[in-house]
Write an enzyme that holds these catalytic residues in place. Structure first.
Site, PDB file in Angstrom:
ATOM      1  N   ASN A 153       0.826  -1.217   0.000  1.00 24.38           N
ATOM      2  CA  ASN A 153       0.000   0.000   0.000  1.00 24.38           C
ATOM      3  C   ASN A 153       0.861   1.268   0.000  1.00 24.38           C
ATOM      4  O   ASN A 153       0.350   2.365   0.152  1.00 24.38           O
ATOM      5  CB  ASN A 153      -0.968   0.012   1.192  1.00 24.38           C
ATOM      6  CG  ASN A 153      -0.254   0.145   2.518  1.00 24.38           C
ATOM      7  OD1 ASN A 153       0.986   0.143   2.572  1.00 24.38           O
ATOM      8  ND2 ASN A 153      -1.008   0.269   3.604  1.00 24.38           N
ATOM      9  N   ASP A 157      -3.949  -3.021   0.326  1.00 30.54           N
ATOM     10  CA  ASP A 157      -3.671  -3.200   1.753  1.00 30.54           C
ATOM     11  C   ASP A 157      -3.711  -4.692   2.075  1.00 30.54           C
ATOM     12  O   ASP A 157      -4.663  -5.377   1.699  1.00 30.54           O
ATOM     13  CB  ASP A 157      -4.739  -2.446   2.561  1.00 30.54           C
ATOM     14  CG  ASP A 157      -4.327  -2.284   4.014  1.00 30.54           C
ATOM     15  OD1 ASP A 157      -3.920  -3.284   4.635  1.00 30.54           O
ATOM     16  OD2 ASP A 157      -4.407  -1.151   4.522  1.00 30.54           O
ATOM     17  N   TYR A 177       3.617  -2.916  17.495  1.00 25.35           N
ATOM     18  CA  TYR A 177       4.456  -3.731  16.605  1.00 25.35           C
ATOM     19  C   TYR A 177       4.818  -5.057  17.270  1.00 25.35           C
ATOM     20  O   TYR A 177       4.601  -6.130  16.707  1.00 25.35           O
ATOM     21  CB  TYR A 177       5.709  -2.923  16.275  1.00 25.35           C
ATOM     22  CG  TYR A 177       6.679  -3.571  15.309  1.00 25.35           C
ATOM     23  CD1 TYR A 177       6.379  -3.666  13.947  1.00 25.35           C
ATOM     24  CD2 TYR A 177       7.916  -4.041  15.739  1.00 25.35           C
ATOM     25  CE1 TYR A 177       7.282  -4.219  13.048  1.00 25.35           C
ATOM     26  CE2 TYR A 177       8.821  -4.593  14.849  1.00 25.35           C
ATOM     27  CZ  TYR A 177       8.505  -4.680  13.508  1.00 25.35           C
ATOM     28  OH  TYR A 177       9.418  -5.233  12.619  1.00 25.35           O
TER      29      TYR A 177
HETATM   30  P1  NAD Z   1       9.753  -1.329   5.063  1.00 23.90           P
HETATM   31  O1  NAD Z   1       8.978  -0.358   5.870  1.00 23.90           O
HETATM   32  O2  NAD Z   1      10.739  -0.802   4.089  1.00 23.90           O
HETATM   33  O3  NAD Z   1       8.807  -2.328   4.280  1.00 23.90           O
HETATM   34  C1  NAD Z   1       7.508  -2.642   4.677  1.00 23.90           C
HETATM   35  C2  NAD Z   1       6.609  -2.573   3.446  1.00 23.90           C
HETATM   36  O4  NAD Z   1       5.275  -2.952   3.834  1.00 23.90           O
HETATM   37  C3  NAD Z   1       6.508  -1.157   2.878  1.00 23.90           C
HETATM   38  O5  NAD Z   1       6.682  -1.192   1.487  1.00 23.90           O
HETATM   39  C4  NAD Z   1       5.094  -0.707   3.236  1.00 23.90           C
HETATM   40  O6  NAD Z   1       4.553   0.236   2.337  1.00 23.90           O
HETATM   41  C5  NAD Z   1       4.365  -2.035   3.251  1.00 23.90           C
HETATM   42  N1  NAD Z   1       3.151  -2.007   4.073  1.00 23.90           N
HETATM   43  C6  NAD Z   1       3.007  -1.536   5.348  1.00 23.90           C
HETATM   44  N2  NAD Z   1       1.745  -1.705   5.767  1.00 23.90           N
HETATM   45  C7  NAD Z   1       1.071  -2.301   4.743  1.00 23.90           C
HETATM   46  C8  NAD Z   1      -0.262  -2.729   4.555  1.00 23.90           C
HETATM   47  N3  NAD Z   1      -1.192  -2.575   5.518  1.00 23.90           N
HETATM   48  N4  NAD Z   1      -0.608  -3.297   3.377  1.00 23.90           N
HETATM   49  C9  NAD Z   1       0.295  -3.453   2.389  1.00 23.90           C
HETATM   50  N5  NAD Z   1       1.584  -3.053   2.496  1.00 23.90           N
HETATM   51  C10 NAD Z   1       1.965  -2.497   3.666  1.00 23.90           C
HETATM   52  O7  NAD Z   1      10.475  -2.294   6.123  1.00 23.90           O
HETATM   53  P2  NAD Z   1      11.424  -3.553   5.910  1.00 23.90           P
HETATM   54  O8  NAD Z   1      12.627  -3.333   6.747  1.00 23.90           O
HETATM   55  O9  NAD Z   1      11.586  -3.865   4.484  1.00 23.90           O
HETATM   56  O10 NAD Z   1      10.572  -4.676   6.645  1.00 23.90           O
HETATM   57  C11 NAD Z   1       9.917  -5.721   5.920  1.00 23.90           C
HETATM   58  C12 NAD Z   1       9.380  -6.733   6.917  1.00 23.90           C
HETATM   59  O11 NAD Z   1      10.462  -7.300   7.665  1.00 23.90           O
HETATM   60  C13 NAD Z   1       8.406  -6.148   7.934  1.00 23.90           C
HETATM   61  O12 NAD Z   1       7.360  -7.060   8.165  1.00 23.90           O
HETATM   62  C14 NAD Z   1       9.242  -5.997   9.184  1.00 23.90           C
HETATM   63  O13 NAD Z   1       8.474  -6.094  10.346  1.00 23.90           O
HETATM   64  C15 NAD Z   1      10.204  -7.177   9.047  1.00 23.90           C
HETATM   65  N6  NAD Z   1      11.446  -6.911   9.797  1.00 23.90           N
HETATM   66  C16 NAD Z   1      12.408  -6.093   9.269  1.00 23.90           C
HETATM   67  C17 NAD Z   1      13.557  -5.853  10.017  1.00 23.90           C
HETATM   68  C18 NAD Z   1      14.680  -4.990   9.500  1.00 23.90           C
HETATM   69  O14 NAD Z   1      15.627  -4.779  10.243  1.00 23.90           O
HETATM   70  N7  NAD Z   1      14.673  -4.495   8.294  1.00 23.90           N
HETATM   71  C19 NAD Z   1      13.715  -6.427  11.293  1.00 23.90           C
HETATM   72  C20 NAD Z   1      12.695  -7.224  11.770  1.00 23.90           C
HETATM   73  C21 NAD Z   1      11.562  -7.490  11.005  1.00 23.90           C
END
Ligand code: NAD
Ligand code: UDP
Length: 322
Positions: free
Chosen positions: A32, A56, A143
């Site tokens: 989204n 979403d 979260y």
């Molecule tokens: P990010 O914020 O870059 O990516 C998250 C993506 O999800 C974004 O593109 C956002 O637009 C999309 N999104 C958010 N809510 C949404 C919804 N309701 N519907 C559709 N899309 C939605 O973050 P990231 O670092 O790439 O994280 C990706 C995943 O990995 C997440 O689930 C996060 O919790 C998990 N994670 C990441 C890390 C890290 O260090 N990068 C650590 C632990 C967990």
């Protein structure tokens, strides 16, 4: 093979989409664009096997996929706290939708959980058997508890409906394609250093994190997804764990102050200094993954040291900032 990547326009999702295309998959990214960006998938859109749904994850999802990777969720504290109710909704309704689709279609699921489920951990390094120390009503709870509930939903769909799900608890991961305003520490420090602004250290900077470069994580995700279910089930049963859940991170641990100094060492022309601000509430003091299970199951361990990963990330942000 067809894959759905929710959160596919985000930092990690865009790397995963790229990797799946290289591996010959037909890839649908669903996002989204709450924290993700079209820039991350611009080049992928030209690929005939890539498609994008601006949707979403909390709304019902249709389609038939062999593999579903659920990454949709804001991951940076300022962003997941901006609309905390939406964060819980994304975590819980998102995985419920995905599990419903997987049950109906037989898709394999990989769910992105987080080291945050351990909270302000009383066990160190954190291993998969630890149940965590999480405040249910604090600023990070939307979260942490959202992700904990999502793990429960994964475990129950597996037990009750036989869905093939693999969970990963990701520890602080960084690299190119992070949003310039993402707000997490690595991108903040690099952007501040490149702009000559002061680097903002929260607390006294003695809290620790263990930083994993994105390519190491994506490699582990693919290895894990490729394992046959029988092997996964036997491995976790032998470990006495009720569901397949793996820590994925780089155990090399740094204080936040050491990270700030390393960023400044790599950008010697920067005029930035360090400034200290109060530590946000519930900020975990020490975080370091125990990755023994991932090593044993996947024969995997991280290869990219922090200095090398930072150099790549600095080059990326230099190009973004022009
Ligand atoms: P990010 O914020 O870059 O990516 C998250 C993506 O999800 C974004 O593109 C956002 O637009 C999309 N999104 C958010 N809510 C949404 C919804 N309701 N519907 C559709 N899309 C939605 O973050 P990231 O670092 O790439 O994280 C990706 C995943 O990995 C997440 O689930 C996060 O919790 C998990 N994670 C990441 C890390 C890290 O260090 N990068 C650590 C632990 C967990
Ligand atoms: N942090 C900091 N300055 C920043 C951003 C974060 O000192 O500009 C600290 C933060 O308080 C935490 C650590 O760096 O102790 C990692 O924060 P981040 O938001 O990257 O992820 P977290 O692991 O806390 O989810």
């Amino acid at each position: 093979m067809k894959a759905l990547v929710t959160g596919g326009a985000g930092f990690l999702g865009s790397h995963l989409c790229r990797r799946l295309l290289v591996d010959g998959y037909e890839v649908t990214a669903l996002d989204n664009l709450y924290t993700g960006s079209r820039r991350n998938i611009d080049q992928l859109l030209a690929h005939p096997a890539f498609s994008f749904r601006e949707r979403d994850v909390a709304d019902p999802i249709d389609g038939e996929f062999d593999e579903i990777y659920n990454l949709a969720c804001p991951a940076s504290p300022p962003h997941y706290q901006r609309d905390s109710v939406m964060t819980v909704r994304t975590c819980v309704l998102g995985i419920l939708n995905i599990m419903e689709l997987a049950e109906k279609t037989g898709a394999k699921v990989m769910h992105a959980s987080t080291s945050e489920i351990y909270g302000d951990s009383l066990v160190y390094p954190q291993n998969e058997r630890y149940w965590g120390n999480v405040n249910t009503i604090g600023l990070r709870s939307c979260y942490d508890e959202g992700k904990r509930c999502a793990e429960t939903i994964c475990a129950d769909y597996r037990r009750q409906h036989g869905v093939d799900v693999r969970m990963i608890r990701i520890f602080n991961t960084y690299g190119p394609n992070m949003h310039p305003e993402d707000g997490r520490v690595v991108s903040n420090f690099i952007i501040e250093a490149l702009k000559g602004e002061d680097l903002t250290v929260y607390g006294d900077g003695s809290q620790t994190r263990s930083f994993q470069y994105c390519t190491d994580l994506i490699r582990a995700m693919r290895l894990y997804m490729e394992k046959p279910r029988t092997e996964i089930d036997a491995f976790f049963a032998a470990q006495g764990l009720e569901a397949p859940v793996l820590n994925l991170g780089n155990p090399s641990e740094w204080t936040i102050l050491e990270l700030a100094r390393e960023v400044l060492r790599q950008i010697p022309e920067s005029k930035s200094r360090l400034v200290f601000r109060p530590l946000p509430s519930d900020d975990p003091k020490h975080r370091k993954p125990d990755i023994a299970l991932a090593k044993a199951l996947l024969g995997w361990e991280p290869e990219v040291p922090l200095a090398a990963g930072l150099a790549q990330t600095i080059a990326y942000f230099e190009s973004v900032l022009g």
